[in-house]
Design a protein around this motif. Sequence first.
Motif, mmCIF file in Angstrom:
data_model
loop_
_atom_site.group_PDB
_atom_site.id
_atom_site.type_symbol
_atom_site.label_atom_id
_atom_site.label_comp_id
_atom_site.label_asym_id
_atom_site.label_seq_id
_atom_site.Cartn_x
_atom_site.Cartn_y
_atom_site.Cartn_z
ATOM 1 N N THR A 192 -10.947 14.835 -1.501
ATOM 2 C CA THR A 192 -10.570 13.741 -0.682
ATOM 3 C C THR A 192 -10.415 12.461 -1.320
ATOM 4 O O THR A 192 -9.731 11.472 -0.686
ATOM 5 C CB THR A 192 -11.578 13.634 0.535
ATOM 6 O OG1 THR A 192 -13.019 13.663 -0.441
ATOM 7 C CG2 THR A 192 -11.853 15.152 1.165
ATOM 8 N N ALA A 193 -10.943 12.163 -2.408
ATOM 9 C CA ALA A 193 -10.952 10.938 -3.052
ATOM 10 C C ALA A 193 -9.603 10.530 -3.529
ATOM 11 O O ALA A 193 -9.203 9.483 -3.531
ATOM 12 C CB ALA A 193 -11.774 11.098 -4.329
ATOM 13 N N PHE A 194 -8.770 11.498 -3.667
ATOM 14 C CA PHE A 194 -7.452 11.410 -3.937
ATOM 15 C C PHE A 194 -6.520 10.425 -2.776
ATOM 16 O O PHE A 194 -5.803 9.860 -3.210
ATOM 17 C CB PHE A 194 -6.398 12.469 -4.036
ATOM 18 C CG PHE A 194 -4.955 12.540 -4.745
ATOM 19 C CD1 PHE A 194 -4.707 12.076 -5.859
ATOM 20 C CD2 PHE A 194 -4.255 12.917 -3.690
ATOM 21 C CE1 PHE A 194 -3.391 11.841 -6.092
ATOM 22 C CE2 PHE A 194 -2.744 12.845 -3.786
ATOM 23 C CZ PHE A 194 -2.435 12.242 -5.246
ATOM 24 N N PHE A 195 -7.068 10.685 -1.626
ATOM 25 C CA PHE A 195 -6.273 10.014 -0.372
ATOM 26 C C PHE A 195 -7.153 8.923 -0.012
ATOM 27 O O PHE A 195 -6.741 8.489 0.987
ATOM 28 C CB PHE A 195 -6.289 11.180 0.829
ATOM 29 C CG PHE A 195 -5.272 12.415 0.495
ATOM 30 C CD1 PHE A 195 -3.903 12.255 0.436
ATOM 31 C CD2 PHE A 195 -6.064 13.553 -0.063
ATOM 32 C CE1 PHE A 195 -3.281 13.383 0.133
ATOM 33 C CE2 PHE A 195 -5.262 14.877 -0.322
ATOM 34 C CZ PHE A 195 -3.802 14.562 -0.360
ATOM 35 N N SER A 196 -8.301 8.742 -0.621
ATOM 36 C CA SER A 196 -9.204 7.656 0.054
ATOM 37 C C SER A 196 -9.355 6.427 -1.123
ATOM 38 O O SER A 196 -10.170 5.559 -0.618
ATOM 39 C CB SER A 196 -10.400 8.312 0.454
ATOM 40 O OG SER A 196 -11.200 8.757 -0.320
ATOM 41 N N THR A 197 -8.964 6.660 -2.121
ATOM 42 C CA THR A 197 -9.463 5.507 -3.264
ATOM 43 C C THR A 197 -8.362 5.190 -3.821
ATOM 44 O O THR A 197 -7.216 5.530 -3.627
ATOM 45 C CB THR A 197 -10.485 6.176 -4.352
ATOM 46 O OG1 THR A 197 -9.444 7.177 -4.846
ATOM 47 C CG2 THR A 197 -11.731 6.741 -3.755
ATOM 48 N N GLY A 198 -8.275 3.901 -4.682
ATOM 49 C CA GLY A 198 -7.294 3.275 -5.173
ATOM 50 C C GLY A 198 -7.126 3.717 -6.518
ATOM 51 O O GLY A 198 -7.569 4.788 -7.032
ATOM 52 N N ASP A 199 -6.327 2.933 -7.676
ATOM 53 C CA ASP A 199 -5.990 3.353 -8.796
ATOM 54 C C ASP A 199 -7.286 3.616 -9.663
ATOM 55 O O ASP A 199 -8.240 2.762 -9.598
ATOM 56 C CB ASP A 199 -4.749 2.856 -9.400
ATOM 57 C CG ASP A 199 -4.328 3.478 -10.666
ATOM 58 O OD1 ASP A 199 -4.785 4.839 -10.772
ATOM 59 O OD2 ASP A 199 -3.434 2.876 -11.332
ATOM 60 N N SER A 200 -7.369 4.242 -10.966
ATOM 61 C CA SER A 200 -8.502 4.260 -11.670
ATOM 62 C C SER A 200 -7.625 4.774 -13.055
ATOM 63 O O SER A 200 -6.730 5.292 -13.286
ATOM 64 C CB SER A 200 -9.522 5.224 -11.347
ATOM 65 O OG SER A 200 -10.410 5.109 -12.505
ATOM 66 N N ARG A 201 -8.724 4.078 -14.138
ATOM 67 C CA ARG A 201 -8.110 4.658 -15.755
ATOM 68 C C ARG A 201 -8.367 5.977 -15.826
ATOM 69 O O ARG A 201 -8.051 6.789 -16.719
ATOM 70 C CB ARG A 201 -8.901 3.867 -16.778
ATOM 71 C CG ARG A 201 -8.166 2.445 -16.659
ATOM 72 C CD ARG A 201 -6.959 2.154 -16.927
ATOM 73 N NE ARG A 201 -6.367 0.658 -16.917
ATOM 74 C CZ ARG A 201 -5.155 0.237 -17.216
ATOM 75 N NH1 ARG A 201 -4.264 1.294 -16.909
ATOM 76 N NH2 ARG A 201 -4.754 -0.745 -17.394
#
Length: 430
Positions: A192-201
């Motif tokens: 679910t985090a793939f659709f609810s968070t922004g970019d990350s290293r």
Amino acid sequence: MDMSSASEKQTDFSARLKKRYAAERRFRAYGLSAIVIAVSILGILLGTISFQGAPAFFQTYVKIDVYFDEAVIDPTGTREERTLRTANYQALAKRGMYELFPEVTERREKRTLSRLLSSGAYRPLSAMVLEDPSIIGTTQSVWLVTSDDIDTFYKGQIDRKTVEADRRVKDNEIAWVDVLDEAGRVDVQFNTAFFSTGDSREPELAGIWGAVVGSFLTLIVTLAVSFPLGVSAAVYLEEFAPKNRWTDLIEVNINNLAAVPSIVFGLLGLAVFLSFFGMPRSAPLVGGLVLALMTLPTIIIATRAALKAVPPSIREAALGVGASDLQVVTHHVLPLAMPGILTGTIIGMAQALGETAPLLMIGMVAFIVDVPSTVTDPSTVLPVQIYIWADSPERAFVAKTSAAIMVLLGFLITMNAIAVMLRKRFERRW
């Protein structure tokens, strides 16, 4: 005419007829072959993207028994939100992992063991405490995100039979994962985090929500600028402008602008909006203005075609009952042409959604973690996000890239489906 001459003509006619039929069959075969090849290539492309992107929709988690130590979270016992939010939850997560493997005592092995978890795996612990501070002093079983290497290995994308020196997951890490798996502490869940968070290293923490919101804000600006300007210009040119060499010159230039490479509009936006007007870089406002310049010719051309498709009898009937030229256009011609205008606009917006080059020129390639809330906040868009991830060396970003492409294709298919639906719903046959 003798019988032999007639027979020769009949034979010649039959031969030429047979040749024409053969040419027609070859033409159909060529067309059918072209369609089969095109569909096959499209199928291979979509199949490859789906196969590579499907793992990104799932994430590997490890269940850890975390003791919410009050001495670490809130040693003063004030329960202030700032104190609870900034506590060292990473230490609690590591402690929970160490307790699962008491035989691991060396410092180097402990460091390797802690790397089974993602560097951001502890973030849910903070949210749990802020939501319910009463869990302080208790032990809770929590599913925490694994690192991208462990995630990739557990999904079978890293072969354990490969020589240890040639793979990123070492033998001791594989042994620990096997122990956790046998104990039922490893699971693959929907990401679910793939659709609810922004970019990350960190690939396992990277999401597309920031790019989706950035794309939405950019398209809102594009639509707000290009639609009224494009429709107004088309109505004037088609209904009110005098037919002379100047309007012909304008029409030719509009048609040429539709074929100009999109990066030229990016250079124009860089020179005008950023350098001259000093607008913020990487903002949906500037991105929307640049895409509006690029979309304007498409909307003007589509609108003029839709206006031309309205039968002249509609205009003549309106004029016959005493309507003015403006009333003829606004009350009769424009509403009847609106389905075609909306179809052309949506197709133009779909094209703008997939553009990358002009947005790179205005700085929307920057690494943006936060989700934008206004059109002036730093942001990125889906095509640029895909470009950034495709350039990242981590293996897990390959799946993220393909998954983001699937989401972008979903957007484009949806917008084109809306265009088809509008055309079918409001289409009128004369």
